[in-house]
Design an enzyme around this catalytic site. Structure first.
Site, mmCIF file in Angstrom:
data_model
loop_
_atom_site.group_PDB
_atom_site.id
_atom_site.type_symbol
_atom_site.label_atom_id
_atom_site.label_comp_id
_atom_site.label_asym_id
_atom_site.label_seq_id
_atom_site.Cartn_x
_atom_site.Cartn_y
_atom_site.Cartn_z
ATOM 1 C CE LYS A 1 -3.973 -1.638 -0.107
ATOM 2 N NZ LYS A 1 -3.616 -3.719 0.277
ATOM 3 N NE ARG B 1 -8.899 -8.900 -4.621
ATOM 4 C CZ ARG B 1 -10.222 -8.415 -4.182
ATOM 5 N NH1 ARG B 1 -11.335 -8.607 -5.283
ATOM 6 N NH2 ARG B 1 -10.267 -7.695 -2.808
ATOM 7 C CD GLU C 1 -4.293 5.753 2.976
ATOM 8 O OE1 GLU C 1 -3.713 5.898 2.269
ATOM 9 O OE2 GLU C 1 -5.536 5.702 3.834
#
Length: 471
Positions: A115, A290, A199
């Site tokens: 990430k 995906r 974050e």
């Protein structure tokens, strides 16, 4: 063109891929553990092979899966979603053994699976991201220091996380101190990595994601967006396409951002770029490398078969559509019918399906692997089917959803179906004014009454009569 595909998954997504293979004249190979011996994907595939007694080990062994693909004469492998679908090692081993991996390259999977690396890639590409740490935090002391700089509330996230796991909102220093060891433990167990980052928490955002497709000829398109704001503990419950909350300008902007993000990392195949929308600002959240559980509603509004496109791309073909050719029509909703009891804090309800009646009629689709007599094993995800409805207008889609949920019968286990009916009746939801706080803001929606099953009532009456008669 690919001739034979090993489907490295189970359940409804395996059945979905089998169907795409059948339409394309491709042979399908299913895999199963002992717990899945009688599963629908095993019955529907052209071939099925055991991967052992353990309910999970076989699905999580990349080399064993690729070896099986080679042994069965497959030239490709489709990972579905979950399990090893975002596992770079699986993609690497496929390349090593000459098996086409139906997904992006291992390099892209690694970059987007990390990430913090994904954030850096998006910043470089000019895609807005939420304020946060430059990289991973070394320890709790650094996390506390960075949280003070960013400003509470913050989100503590596993760097390799996904699927709503390895993530905690921390509203204060005390909550961060408590959450840090828990996220580290969860991340280590679930993803094999203890790395975490911070974050800024975007309070009560809308969760919007864009479906993208990209081929090996440099063509990248978006198939518009999905609204995934109806979720519980970061797990999606109801998804909507397109979002009834966006303006045409916001829709175009988010679609363009998604294409830019995909091109920036050299993406190929199907993927999803997820964003948070708050106070008119859009922030990149993550990229899923995906096919998504909710790809179905994108198919309903665009008419484009996402799984078919995945297979075409992996076969070395160009996309079958250009961006200007792609339009959306109407609204589609997907309900994840989970074997859970919403009235009992969503407690899992595994067991035997004594009766299953699929809903039908115009604009109704079900993707499932259950059937009457099937026993839902306790080792896997609790989702037993996906109910998808489509209609020309938002209001018609809501009404069709209510009707289809009422048509459906899944007996033998508790499901989330009646809870979704309460959501569909809620004025706030019907007015298309909701965000990720909707579920926790409306705990009263779990206090619905359960309709008594007529057959159960008949059994109870017969039992009472027999007892009274001394039988």
């Amino acid at each position: 063109m690919i001739k034979k595909i090993l489907i490295a998954n189970r359940g409804e997504i395996a059945v979905r891929i089998v169907r795409a293979c059948a339409e394309m004249g491709i042979r399908s190979v299913a895999i199963y553990s002992d717990a899945d011996r009688h599963a629908l994907h095993v019955k529907r595939a052209d071939e099925a092979h055991s991967i052992g007694e353990d309910p999970l080990a076989g699905y999580l062994n990349p080399r064993k899966l690729v070896n099986l693909a080679v042994e069965t004469g497959c030239d490709a492998l489709h990972p579905g979603y979950g399990f090893l679908s975002e596992n770079a090692e699986l993609a690497d081993i496929c390349a090593e053994r000459g098996i086409k991996f139906i997904g992006p390259s291992a390099e892209v999977i690694r970059r987007m699976g990390d990430k913090t690396e994904a954030r850096r890639s998006m910043i470089k590409a000019g895609v807005p991201v939420t304020p946060g740490t430059e990289g991973n935090v070394a320890d709790l002391a650094e996390a506390l220091s960075e949280a003070e700089r960013i400003g509470y509330p913050v989100m503590l996230k596993a760097t390799s996380g996904g699927g709503g796991r390895g993530i905690r909102r921390c509203n204060s220093r005390e909550e961060l101190e408590q959450a840090y060891p828990r996220v580290i433990s969860e991340a280590t167990k679930a993803f094999g990595s203890a790395e975490v980052f911070l974050e800024k928490c975007i309070v009560n955002p809308k969760h919007i994601e864009a479906q993208i497709l990209a081929d090996s000829f440099g063509n990248t398109v978006h198939l518009f967006e999905r609204d995934c704001s109806i979720q519980r503990r970061n797990q999606k419950l109801i998804e909507i396409a397109p979002s009834p909350q966006l303006t045409p300008e916001q829709r175009a902007y988010i679609g363009d951002l998604a294409v830019r993000a995909a091109k920036a990392v050299g993406y190929e195949n199907a993927g999803t770029v997820e964003f948070l929308l708050a106070e008119g600002e859009v922030y990149f959240m993550e990229m899923n490398t995906r096919v998504q559980v909710e790809h179905t509603i994108t198919e309903e509004i665009t008419g484009i078969d996402v799984v078919r496109e995945q297979i075409r791309i992996a076969s070395g073909l160009e996309l079958s559509v250009k961006q200007d050719d792609i339009i959306h029509r109407g609204f589609a909703l997907q309900f994840r019918i989970n074997a859970e009891d919403p009235k009992n804090n969503f407690l899992p309800s595994f067991g035997k399906i004594t009766r299953y009646y699929a809903p039908g009629g115009p604009g109704v689709r079900t993707d499932t692997a259950i059937y009457t007599g099937y026993t839902i094993p306790p080792y896997y995800d609790s989702m037993c089917l996906k109910l998808i409805v489509w209609a020309l207008t938002w209001e018609e889609a809501l009404d069709r959803g209510l009707r289809a949920l009422d048509d459906m019968r899944v007996q033998g286990v508790r499901t989330t179906a009646p809870y979704y009916q309460e959501i569909l009746r809620n004025p706030e939801f019907r007015s298309a004014e909701f965000n990720t706080s909707f579920v926790e803001s409306h705990p009263e929606l779990t206090q619905y009454s359960i309709k008594r099953n007529p057959s159960h009532l008949a059994i109870a009456i017969a039992t009472a009569i027999a007892a009274h008669a001394g039988l």
